[in-house]
Enzyme design. Structure first.
Site, PDB file in Angstrom:
ATOM      1  N   GLY A  35       0.949  -0.788   0.494  1.00 49.48           N
ATOM      2  CA  GLY A  35       0.305  -0.303   0.004  1.00 49.48           C
ATOM      3  C   GLY A  35       0.694   1.250  -0.362  1.00 49.48           C
ATOM      4  CB  THR A  36       3.802   1.905   1.658  1.00 54.11           C
ATOM      5  OG1 THR A  36       3.075   1.936   3.028  1.00 54.11           O
ATOM      6  CG2 THR A  36       4.672   3.536   1.811  1.00 54.11           C
ATOM      7  NE  ARG A  63      -0.322 -14.806   7.357  1.00 54.61           N
ATOM      8  CZ  ARG A  63      -1.074 -15.022   8.443  1.00 54.61           C
ATOM      9  NH1 ARG A  63      -0.222 -15.974   8.583  1.00 54.61           N
ATOM     10  NH2 ARG A  63      -1.551 -15.294   9.153  1.00 54.61           N
ATOM     11  CB  VAL A  64       6.283 -13.457   3.286  1.00 60.30           C
ATOM     12  CG1 VAL A  64       8.215 -13.357   3.753  1.00 60.30           C
ATOM     13  CG2 VAL A  64       6.538 -14.331   4.349  1.00 60.30           C
ATOM     14  CG  ASP A 125       3.517  -5.116  10.783  1.00 67.95           C
ATOM     15  OD1 ASP A 125       4.358  -5.365  10.092  1.00 67.95           O
ATOM     16  OD2 ASP A 125       3.151  -3.424  10.390  1.00 67.95           O
ATOM     17  CE  LYS A 137      21.755  -6.006  16.945  1.00 69.72           C
ATOM     18  NZ  LYS A 137      22.114  -7.322  17.338  1.00 69.72           N
ATOM     19  NE  ARG A 215      -1.554  22.822  39.437  1.00 68.65           N
ATOM     20  CZ  ARG A 215      -1.721  22.997  40.159  1.00 68.65           C
ATOM     21  NH1 ARG A 215      -0.746  24.013  41.000  1.00 68.65           N
ATOM     22  NH2 ARG A 215      -2.867  22.234  41.225  1.00 68.65           N
ATOM     23  CG  HIS A 277      -4.147  14.566  52.509  1.00 71.00           C
ATOM     24  ND1 HIS A 277      -3.798  16.012  51.520  1.00 71.00           N
ATOM     25  CD2 HIS A 277      -4.009  15.362  53.858  1.00 71.00           C
ATOM     26  CE1 HIS A 277      -3.148  16.557  51.935  1.00 71.00           C
ATOM     27  NE2 HIS A 277      -3.751  16.965  52.621  1.00 71.00           N
ATOM     28  CD  GLU A 329      -6.189  22.469  44.997  1.00 67.13           C
ATOM     29  OE1 GLU A 329      -6.442  22.569  44.305  1.00 67.13           O
ATOM     30  OE2 GLU A 329      -5.411  23.011  45.925  1.00 67.13           O
TER      31      GLU A 329
END
Length: 341
Positions: A35-36, A63-64, A125, A137, A215, A277, A329
């Site tokens: 597809g790319t 797949r391959v 994938d 790597k 914060r 708390h 708060e």
């Protein structure tokens, strides 16, 4: 001069056209598949098909594709070792200097209603993570990009300097390993839940993603951040909540609000929970949340100052007006009426 190669294999096509054009302008040839490859060709960008590079066709329904020594030797060769480069020359293999890859949308697939196991498995994938790991790597020589937001800076640096700096290659490699680790963890956890009855696995890997930096941490001199487990689980949690107004939450705000939400989920009738708390200091149920608030507050009129309150019904204008008299708060509820805001 030996041609420079970049492998581009992405599911998410965001920004890939501009990235590929930038690489071409910098003197690279693009190697791609599936597809790319089709996408880039439709945009008028010349590509080398992976099958042309390897001399081996795609197989098993796609797949391959890239799982081939020509691809991975080109990525993994250590440019500083004569024996590695001689091995490439002996086999007629060109080095691959850039790998841009992101993976099949496994997490998105899980969100689909009644998704079949077959569909899930086909969205695991294999070639993509292998490309990413090989390139990461060999970060000393190869640039790997898994985040489309990085494309512009990578291309700009290549155009200016001919290469990406080592510092950036290291950062990109770390991102790449994180990308693959998250992907594999989501797969393992999903398949364990769906296909086995194992509740307490020997190895439990939970991927988290950053939601926001707080914060400050537990104390003002410390730092803090909020992460959530992926894939995201629906339901009433502070992590899934949307902030409507006010300053950014602190570390302690989030802990208290999370405690309040966990507590309020125990009740089906209108209820109010006040937390200070990380400790509930007032809980009440009543016919409506306004009365529930009054009863919860009467439990301890001191601790609510600077605390967090949660409701399990909409907060209306009358209740909001009363709450505004107190220093709270955080106020958490399923919804707020327009007038209450």
């Amino acid at each position: 001069m030996q041609k420079r190669l970049a492998v581009v294999s992405v599911f998410d096509k965001k920004g890939i056209e501009r990235f590929a054009k930038g690489l071409k302008e910098a003197g690279f040839e693009i190697v791609s598949s599936g597809g790319t490859s089709r996408f880039l060709r439709e945009k008028g960008i010349d590509v080398i098909e992976v099958s042309s590079l390897t001399g081996f066709p795609e197989m098993l329904g796609g797949r391959v594709k890239t799982l081939h020594p020509v691809v991975h030797a080109g990525i993994l060769a250590r440019r500083g070792l004569k024996q590695d480069m001689k091995a490439l020359d002996d086999q007629g293999i060109s080095p691959i200097d850039v790998v841009a890859c992101n993976l099949y949308p496994f997490e998105e697939t899980l969100l689909k209603e009644d998704v079949s196991l077959e569909k899930v498995v086909e969205n695991i994938d294999i070639g993509g993570p292998t490309l990413v790991r090989s390139a990461a790597k060999n970060f000393e020589y190869v640039t790997v990009v898994v985040n489309p937001d990085r494309y512009d800076e990578v291309v700009e640096e290549i155009k200016q300097n001919g290469v990406v700096s080592r510092e950036k290659r290291v950062a990109l490699a770390v991102e790449a390993f994180e990308h693959v680790a998250r992907y594999d963890a989501v797969i393992a956890n999903y398949l364990r839940r769906r296909l086995t009855e194992e509740k307490f696995p020997r190895n439990l890997t939970l991927p988290f993603e950053l939601i926001q930096k707080t914060r400050y941490g537990e104390n003002p001199h410390q730092e803090g951040a909020v992460y959530r487990v992926v894939p995201v689980v629906d339901g009433a949690t502070i992590i899934n909540s949307r902030k409507l107004q006010g300053k950014e939450l602190s570390y302690n705000n989030i802990l208290d609000a999370d405690c309040a939400v966990d507590c309020i989920r125990e009740f089906s009738e209108p209820a109010a929970v006040i937390v200070k708390h990380a400790t509930p200091c007032g809980i009440a149920c009543a016919g409506n949340v306004l009365r529930a608030w009054e009863d919860a507050y009467e439990t301890d009129t001191y601790s609510p100052f600077g605390g967090v309150v949660a409701f399990n019904r909409e907060v209306g204008s009358d209740l909001a007006e009363i709450l505004s008299r107190f220093f709270l708060e955080v106020v958490v509820a399923p919804s707020f009426s327009e007038k209450s805001l």
